[in-house]
Scaffold this motif. Structure first.
Motif, PDB file in Angstrom:
ATOM      1  N   GLY A   1     -12.243 -40.348   0.043  1.00 35.96           N
ATOM      2  CA  GLY A   1     -12.858 -41.647   0.291  1.00 35.96           C
ATOM      3  C   GLY A   1     -12.016 -42.841  -0.087  1.00 35.96           C
ATOM      4  O   GLY A   1     -12.405 -43.981   0.185  1.00 35.96           O
ATOM      5  N   GLU A   2     -10.837 -42.622  -0.723  1.00 35.25           N
ATOM      6  CA  GLU A   2      -9.986 -43.749  -1.074  1.00 35.25           C
ATOM      7  C   GLU A   2      -9.409 -44.382   0.192  1.00 35.25           C
ATOM      8  O   GLU A   2      -9.088 -43.691   1.149  1.00 35.25           O
ATOM      9  CB  GLU A   2      -8.844 -43.293  -1.983  1.00 35.25           C
ATOM     10  CG  GLU A   2      -9.269 -42.906  -3.382  1.00 35.25           C
ATOM     11  CD  GLU A   2      -9.881 -44.060  -4.148  1.00 35.25           C
ATOM     12  OE1 GLU A   2      -9.310 -45.172  -4.101  1.00 35.25           O
ATOM     13  OE2 GLU A   2     -10.948 -43.851  -4.757  1.00 35.25           O
ATOM     14  N   PRO A   3      -9.264 -45.723   0.204  1.00 32.23           N
ATOM     15  CA  PRO A   3      -8.745 -46.387   1.408  1.00 32.23           C
ATOM     16  C   PRO A   3      -7.247 -46.163   1.571  1.00 32.23           C
ATOM     17  O   PRO A   3      -6.542 -45.809   0.625  1.00 32.23           O
ATOM     18  CB  PRO A   3      -9.052 -47.864   1.140  1.00 32.23           C
ATOM     19  CG  PRO A   3      -9.074 -47.985  -0.353  1.00 32.23           C
ATOM     20  CD  PRO A   3      -9.643 -46.685  -0.853  1.00 32.23           C
ATOM     21  N   LEU A   4      -6.776 -46.393   2.776  1.00 34.06           N
ATOM     22  CA  LEU A   4      -5.359 -46.242   3.108  1.00 34.06           C
ATOM     23  C   LEU A   4      -4.648 -47.554   2.756  1.00 34.06           C
ATOM     24  O   LEU A   4      -4.474 -48.432   3.584  1.00 34.06           O
ATOM     25  CB  LEU A   4      -5.212 -45.921   4.596  1.00 34.06           C
ATOM     26  CG  LEU A   4      -3.868 -45.369   5.077  1.00 34.06           C
ATOM     27  CD1 LEU A   4      -3.554 -44.038   4.401  1.00 34.06           C
ATOM     28  CD2 LEU A   4      -3.902 -45.177   6.587  1.00 34.06           C
ATOM     29  N   THR A   5      -4.220 -47.676   1.515  1.00 39.05           N
ATOM     30  CA  THR A   5      -3.620 -48.911   1.031  1.00 39.05           C
ATOM     31  C   THR A   5      -2.150 -49.010   1.429  1.00 39.05           C
ATOM     32  O   THR A   5      -1.520 -48.012   1.803  1.00 39.05           O
ATOM     33  CB  THR A   5      -3.707 -48.988  -0.499  1.00 39.05           C
ATOM     34  OG1 THR A   5      -2.947 -47.900  -1.046  1.00 39.05           O
ATOM     35  CG2 THR A   5      -5.152 -48.892  -0.971  1.00 39.05           C
ATOM     36  N   ASP A   6      -1.601 -50.212   1.325  1.00 36.82           N
ATOM     37  CA  ASP A   6      -0.168 -50.403   1.584  1.00 36.82           C
ATOM     38  C   ASP A   6       0.674 -49.518   0.677  1.00 36.82           C
ATOM     39  O   ASP A   6       1.690 -48.960   1.091  1.00 36.82           O
ATOM     40  CB  ASP A   6       0.227 -51.865   1.358  1.00 36.82           C
ATOM     41  CG  ASP A   6      -0.302 -52.792   2.436  1.00 36.82           C
ATOM     42  OD1 ASP A   6      -0.760 -52.284   3.483  1.00 36.82           O
ATOM     43  OD2 ASP A   6      -0.252 -54.024   2.241  1.00 36.82           O
ATOM     44  N   SER A   7       0.247 -49.392  -0.576  1.00 40.87           N
ATOM     45  CA  SER A   7       1.001 -48.591  -1.535  1.00 40.87           C
ATOM     46  C   SER A   7       0.990 -47.117  -1.142  1.00 40.87           C
ATOM     47  O   SER A   7       2.016 -46.437  -1.170  1.00 40.87           O
ATOM     48  CB  SER A   7       0.419 -48.777  -2.928  1.00 40.87           C
ATOM     49  OG  SER A   7       1.122 -48.016  -3.871  1.00 40.87           O
ATOM     50  N   MET A   8      -0.185 -46.617  -0.757  1.00 36.97           N
ATOM     51  CA  MET A   8      -0.302 -45.226  -0.340  1.00 36.97           C
ATOM     52  C   MET A   8       0.588 -44.963   0.882  1.00 36.97           C
ATOM     53  O   MET A   8       1.325 -43.983   0.929  1.00 36.97           O
ATOM     54  CB  MET A   8      -1.765 -44.894  -0.020  1.00 36.97           C
ATOM     55  CG  MET A   8      -2.029 -43.414   0.236  1.00 36.97           C
ATOM     56  SD  MET A   8      -3.745 -43.077   0.741  1.00 36.97           S
ATOM     57  CE  MET A   8      -4.624 -43.371  -0.787  1.00 36.97           C
ATOM     58  N   VAL A   9       0.524 -45.863   1.856  1.00 29.47           N
ATOM     59  CA  VAL A   9       1.337 -45.726   3.063  1.00 29.47           C
ATOM     60  C   VAL A   9       2.825 -45.762   2.713  1.00 29.47           C
ATOM     61  O   VAL A   9       3.638 -45.037   3.297  1.00 29.47           O
ATOM     62  CB  VAL A   9       0.993 -46.824   4.088  1.00 29.47           C
ATOM     63  CG1 VAL A   9       2.012 -46.864   5.231  1.00 29.47           C
ATOM     64  CG2 VAL A   9      -0.400 -46.596   4.648  1.00 29.47           C
ATOM     65  N   GLY A  10       3.193 -46.597   1.747  1.00 31.60           N
ATOM     66  CA  GLY A  10       4.588 -46.684   1.334  1.00 31.60           C
ATOM     67  C   GLY A  10       5.134 -45.347   0.862  1.00 31.60           C
ATOM     68  O   GLY A  10       6.282 -44.991   1.156  1.00 31.60           O
ATOM     69  N   HIS A  11       4.327 -44.585   0.139  1.00 34.34           N
ATOM     70  CA  HIS A  11       4.767 -43.273  -0.333  1.00 34.34           C
ATOM     71  C   HIS A  11       4.869 -42.271   0.810  1.00 34.34           C
ATOM     72  O   HIS A  11       5.778 -41.436   0.828  1.00 34.34           O
ATOM     73  CB  HIS A  11       3.820 -42.766  -1.413  1.00 34.34           C
ATOM     74  CG  HIS A  11       3.848 -43.596  -2.664  1.00 34.34           C
ATOM     75  ND1 HIS A  11       4.968 -43.722  -3.447  1.00 34.34           N
ATOM     76  CD2 HIS A  11       2.883 -44.355  -3.248  1.00 34.34           C
ATOM     77  CE1 HIS A  11       4.699 -44.520  -4.482  1.00 34.34           C
ATOM     78  NE2 HIS A  11       3.447 -44.920  -4.372  1.00 34.34           N
ATOM     79  N   PHE A  12       3.938 -42.348   1.758  1.00 35.91           N
ATOM     80  CA  PHE A  12       4.035 -41.467   2.928  1.00 35.91           C
ATOM     81  C   PHE A  12       5.254 -41.832   3.771  1.00 35.91           C
ATOM     82  O   PHE A  12       5.983 -40.963   4.259  1.00 35.91           O
ATOM     83  CB  PHE A  12       2.767 -41.565   3.780  1.00 35.91           C
ATOM     84  CG  PHE A  12       1.523 -41.058   3.106  1.00 35.91           C
ATOM     85  CD1 PHE A  12       1.566 -39.953   2.269  1.00 35.91           C
ATOM     86  CD2 PHE A  12       0.290 -41.682   3.312  1.00 35.91           C
ATOM     87  CE1 PHE A  12       0.410 -39.476   1.644  1.00 35.91           C
ATOM     88  CE2 PHE A  12      -0.858 -41.216   2.701  1.00 35.91           C
ATOM     89  CZ  PHE A  12      -0.805 -40.110   1.866  1.00 35.91           C
ATOM     90  N   ASP A  13       5.490 -43.118   3.962  1.00 39.52           N
ATOM     91  CA  ASP A  13       6.644 -43.567   4.751  1.00 39.52           C
ATOM     92  C   ASP A  13       7.968 -43.179   4.098  1.00 39.52           C
ATOM     93  O   ASP A  13       8.976 -42.973   4.783  1.00 39.52           O
ATOM     94  CB  ASP A  13       6.617 -45.089   4.925  1.00 39.52           C
ATOM     95  CG  ASP A  13       5.623 -45.547   5.985  1.00 39.52           C
ATOM     96  OD1 ASP A  13       5.080 -44.690   6.711  1.00 39.52           O
ATOM     97  OD2 ASP A  13       5.397 -46.779   6.082  1.00 39.52           O
TER      98      ASP A  13
END
Length: 460
Positions: free
Chosen positions: A82-94
C-alpha cells in the motif's frame, strides 16, 4: 546516487542480514495497479541472506541497502502493501542496471529479473517523471529501436568524426561540464566503418545442415555491421542457409527492459510474424540483450491468450550464436589465430541466459588463441542497454573499473557478445589512455575460418 533520504531502511540493513521478519503484505491501493504487479509469491522467495550484495554493481559502488537487490525487493513489498510510488522509491528502481548478476548469485532462486521488469512497467505507467527525464527517454526511444532512423544519423556522425572535434571535446572536458548525458552519448559513439550488408538469404557452404533465421537488430545492424556479416558467414560455413529479411525490425528488448510494455509487444508481434512462416530451424541472435528478451516473449504476452502460443513457439527457436554453434558442433576448419584475448561476459548472456562456457569453448577451439579471464568478470561494465545514457556517472565508474581489469590482463584484444558492451568498454579504455582491439566472438571465429590475421579484426 538517486534519492536515498526518504526511504526507511529495513531492520538489519546496516549489517550482513537484511529484513528477515518482513512477511509479504497483501496488495492494496499503493504503488502498483492490477496489471502484472511484481509477484508477491516471488517477493516472498527472498530470504534476505545477502549473497546478492557483492554481485550488485550499485551496492558495490555505494554500499546502500536500498540499492541492492534485496533492498529493492523490500521496496516492492512495501508497494504491494500500500505504500505509494514515491520519487525516492523510483530512484532506487531506476538505479538498477538490470544486469541479473544477483540471479546467478542467489542460492534461493529468486527471480529478480521478473520482479524488476514487472516493477519497471508499473513505474512507466504510474510515475510522473520530470520533464527533462521524460524528454530524454522519449528521444532515446524515438531513435534507437528504429534501424532506418539510426542509419539516417550516419551522415552527421561521420561528418562530426572527420572534423577532429571528438578528440578536442574529450580533452577539454567541456561536454562533461555542460551535460554528463551528452558527454556519455558522444563518448559511446563508435567509429563508423564501411557498410557490410547481409543478404536476405545466404546459402550454406558444403553439405546443408539446416535453415536458420538471423536477427539483424538495431544498433548491431547500423553501428556494427561487421558483426552481422561475420555471423552470416560463420553460419554458412557451418552448413546453414541463413534467412535475414531486411524488413525485420526491433525485437523489443530495449523497450521491454525499460518498462515500455506495449511498445515492446508491438515490436515483438512484428518480429514473430516476420519469422514464424520462414521455415527456420532456429532463430540465431548475436546480441545478448536481444536474445534475453526474445527468450522471454512468453512472459511479455502472458496476458494475451491469442499471442502467447505464438510467442512460446518463437522463443523456443531463439539461440544465441555461440549457444547454437556449440549445439550443432563445428564442421568448418579453424585456421590458427595468434592472439591473446580477454573475454568479457555480457550480463544478458551470462546471467540472463546462463551462457558462459559456450563462447569460451568456441574461442579455445581456435589454434594459437590464448584466452585470459578478467578480474571481477561477473560485475557489469555499466552499459546495460541505455543505462549509461540515463545514469552516466555510475556507468562511467563501472566502465572505468572494467577497463582497468581488462587492461590488467595484458591481452591484445577484448572479445564480448553485445554491442552495448563493446561501445562502453571501448569508451572507457580510450578514456584511460589505452588502445585495444575489440571484437565480437563471432568475428574472431570468422577470422579463423577465413584464415585472416588478428590485425584484420581492427580497432574500434
Amino acid at each position: 546516487m538517486p534519492g536515498t533520504e526518504a526511504v526507511t531502511t529495513p531492520a538489519g540493513a546496516s549489517g550482513d542480514a537484511g529484513p528477515t521478519d518482513q512477511d509479504v503484505a497483501p496488495r492494496g491501493p499503493g504503488a502498483f495497479d492490477d496489471h502484472k504487479p511484481p509477484s508477491a509469491e516471488l517477493v516472498a522467495d527472498c530470504v534476505h541472506c545477502g549473497f546478492c550484495l557483492p554481485s550488485c554493481p550499485t551496492y558495490v559502488l555505494w554500499g546502500e541497502e536500498m540499492d541492492s537487490p534485496r533492498g529493492r525487493i523490500y521496496l516492492m513489498n512495501e508497494g504491494l502493501g500500500g505504500e505509494p510510488l514515491t520519487d525516492s522509491m523510483v530512484g532506487h528502481f531506476d538505479a538498477c542496471l538490470g544486469c541479473m548478476a544477483c540471479v546467478t548469485a542467489c542460492p534461493s532462486g529468486v527471480q529478480y529479473d521478473r520482479l524488476i521488469e514487472d516493477t519497471r512497467a508499473q513505474v512507466e505507467r504510474r510515475h510522473e517523471r520530470s520533464r527533462a527525464d521524460k524528454a530524454l527517454r522519449e528521444g532515446i526511444f524515438a531513435l534507437f529501436p528504429y534501424p532506418r532512423r539510426l542509419k539516417a544519423a550516419h551522415g552527421p556522425l561521420r561528418l562530426y568524426q572527420r572534423t577532429g572535434l571528438p578528440s578536442v571535446l574529450r580533452r577539454s572536458g567541456l561536454l562533461d561540464r555542460l551535460s554528463p548525458t551528452l558527454s556519455a552519448m558522444e563518448g559511446l559513439a563508435p567509429n563508423l566503418g564501411r557498410p557490410e550488408p547481409v543478404l536476405e538469404r545466404t546459402s550454406a557452404r558444403g553439405t546443408r545442415r539446416g535453415v536458420v533465421g538471423m536477427l539483424l537488430g538495431c544498433v548491431q545492424r547500423e553501428f556494427f555491421p561487421g558483426v552481422n556479416a561475420a555471423t552470416a558467414r560463420v553460419l554458412a560455413a557451418e552448413g546453414f542457409d541463413v534467412i535475414a529479411p531486411r524488413s525485420q525490425g526491433c525485437c523489443g528488448a530495449l523497450s521491454s527492459h525499460n518498462g515500455r510494455e506495449e511498445e515492446a509487444k508491438r515490436f515483438a508481434r512484428a518480429l514473430i510474424e516476420e519469422f514464424e512462416t520462414a521455415g527456420i530451424d532456429a532463430l540465431v541472435v548475436n546480441s545478448a540483450g536481444c536474445g534475453s528478451a526474445m527468450k522471454d516473449y512468453v512472459h511479455l504476452f502472458s496476458d494475451e491468450p491469442e499471442w502467447v502460443e505464438r510467442a512460446e513457439a518463437m522463443s523456443a527457436k531463439v539461440r544465441d550464436v555461440a549457444e547454437f554453434l556449440v549445439e550443432v558442433g563445428p564442421v568448418a576448419d579453424r585456421q590458427p589465430l595468434d592472439v591473446t584475448i580477454a573475454y568479457h561476459d555480457a550480463c544478458h548472456l551470462a546471467h540472463a541466459q546462463q551462457i558462459r562456457q559456450q563462447p569460451r569453448q568456441l574461442l579455445r577451439g581456435i589454434p594459437g588463441l590464448e584466452l585470459k579471464e578478467i578480474a571481477e568478470g561477473e560485475l557489469c561494465c555499466g552499459s546495460a542497454g541505455i543505462y549509461n545514457i540515463l545514469n552516466p556517472e555510475p556507468a562511467r565508474e563501472l566502465g572505468d573499473r572494467k577497463a582497468g581489469n581488462v587492461m590488467a590482463t595484458g591481452a591484445e584484444m577484448l572479445v564480448t557478445a553485445n554491442p552495448g558492451c563493446l561501445m562502453q568498454v571501448a569508451s572507457s579504455i580510450e578514456r584511460a589512455g589505452g588502445r585495444m582491439a575489440l571484437a565480437h566472438t563471432v568475428e574472431v571465429l570468422d577470422a579463423s575460418i577465413r584464415g585472416l590475421s588478428p590485425a584484420d579484426l581492427g580497432v574500434r
